[in-house]
Design a protein around this motif. Structure first.
Motif, PDB file in Angstrom:
ATOM      1  N   VAL A  86      37.999  42.240  31.608  1.00  0.00           N
ATOM      2  CA  VAL A  86      38.059  42.175  32.945  1.00  0.00           C
ATOM      3  C   VAL A  86      37.731  40.803  33.244  1.00  0.00           C
ATOM      4  O   VAL A  86      36.576  40.350  33.286  1.00  0.00           O
ATOM      5  CB  VAL A  86      37.591  43.471  33.768  1.00  0.00           C
ATOM      6  CG1 VAL A  86      38.059  43.130  35.389  1.00  0.00           C
ATOM      7  CG2 VAL A  86      37.952  44.773  33.240  1.00  0.00           C
ATOM      8  N   ASP A  87      38.536  40.248  34.006  1.00  0.00           N
ATOM      9  CA  ASP A  87      38.237  38.823  34.838  1.00  0.00           C
ATOM     10  C   ASP A  87      37.194  39.126  35.720  1.00  0.00           C
ATOM     11  O   ASP A  87      37.077  39.962  36.529  1.00  0.00           O
ATOM     12  CB  ASP A  87      39.687  38.451  35.531  1.00  0.00           C
ATOM     13  CG  ASP A  87      39.232  37.000  36.144  1.00  0.00           C
ATOM     14  OD1 ASP A  87      38.095  36.460  36.239  1.00  0.00           O
ATOM     15  OD2 ASP A  87      40.151  36.295  36.316  1.00  0.00           O
ATOM     16  N   PRO A  88      36.031  38.282  35.477  1.00  0.00           N
ATOM     17  CA  PRO A  88      34.706  38.411  36.293  1.00  0.00           C
ATOM     18  C   PRO A  88      35.160  38.478  37.678  1.00  0.00           C
ATOM     19  O   PRO A  88      34.499  39.061  38.577  1.00  0.00           O
ATOM     20  CB  PRO A  88      33.865  37.331  35.735  1.00  0.00           C
ATOM     21  CG  PRO A  88      34.126  37.086  34.410  1.00  0.00           C
ATOM     22  CD  PRO A  88      35.720  37.227  34.404  1.00  0.00           C
ATOM     23  N   ALA A  89      36.019  37.504  37.997  1.00  0.00           N
ATOM     24  CA  ALA A  89      36.359  37.580  39.565  1.00  0.00           C
ATOM     25  C   ALA A  89      37.097  38.698  40.146  1.00  0.00           C
ATOM     26  O   ALA A  89      37.146  38.819  41.323  1.00  0.00           O
ATOM     27  CB  ALA A  89      37.660  36.232  39.835  1.00  0.00           C
ATOM     28  N   HIS A  90      37.548  39.620  39.362  1.00  0.00           N
ATOM     29  CA  HIS A  90      38.213  40.892  39.711  1.00  0.00           C
ATOM     30  C   HIS A  90      37.503  42.177  39.255  1.00  0.00           C
ATOM     31  O   HIS A  90      37.964  43.082  39.372  1.00  0.00           O
ATOM     32  CB  HIS A  90      39.707  40.985  39.402  1.00  0.00           C
ATOM     33  CG  HIS A  90      40.413  39.829  39.476  1.00  0.00           C
ATOM     34  ND1 HIS A  90      40.665  39.625  40.960  1.00  0.00           N
ATOM     35  CD2 HIS A  90      40.897  38.780  39.165  1.00  0.00           C
ATOM     36  CE1 HIS A  90      41.460  38.497  41.134  1.00  0.00           C
ATOM     37  NE2 HIS A  90      41.755  38.007  39.917  1.00  0.00           N
TER      38      HIS A  90
END
Length: 174
Positions: A86-90
């Motif tokens: 999972v994209d760390p930003a999300h």
């Protein structure tokens, strides 16, 4: 959360967080700095490969991705394995939870997989809690099997979840 089959056009959207997660060296046993070709080959196999890649997206943005494949060939092909990022930003928006059952249980059952396992890698407490919620159990831990950049040598967990009591021998996960 919307989920769909990944296409080659998704690579530019997931490559930045794939690169960052690999470089952090905290969760996957992948090379820290794979080349573009190595990274794509690890996550986006050719269409002929017995693998399945999905993405979770929202408003055209890839939030995360899952990669599922047969754990072994031949007589081990009835065991599915999967990894997800999972994209760390999300993170914290449910993409990991949405990707996990999609990657393992639904697709594996359709391919007649009898069980699912996670590849050996360092699992963080939030990931372990998620796996537990999804019915996975820790089978064992390889002591000092992962060299974490901050924590030093830590254990690698092997997790398992039965998907069915019967599986078709040699059923490839595609």
């Amino acid at each position: 959360m919307p989920m769909r089959e990944a296409t080659a056009a998704d690579w530019p959207g997931l490559r930045p967080f794939f690169r960052d997660i690999c470089a952090a060296g905290e969760t996957f046993t992948y090379p820290l700095h794979p080349t573009e070709e190595e990274a794509r080959a690890m996550w986006m196999p050719p269409a002929s490969a017995p693998a399945h890649v999905v993405v979770a997206e929202e408003a055209g943005t890839v939030l995360g991705t899952a990669h599922m494949y047969a754990n072994r060939a031949g007589n081990g092909a009835h065991v599915a394995s999967a990894s997800y990022m999972v994209d760390p930003a999300h993170q914290g928006r449910g993409a990991g939870r949405a990707l996990s059952p999609t990657a393992w249980t639904g697709r594996a059952r359709r391919a007649s997989a009898a069980s699912s396992t996670t590849p050996s890698s360092r699992r963080t407490p939030p990931a372990l809690a998620l796996y537990g919620d999804l019915g996975f159990e820790i089978l064992g831990t390889l002591p000092e099997g992962f060299h974490h950049p901050r924590l030093g040598y830590v254990g690698l967990h092997s997790l398992h979840r039965a998907l069915s009591r019967t599986g078709r021998a040699g059923a490839a996960v595609t």
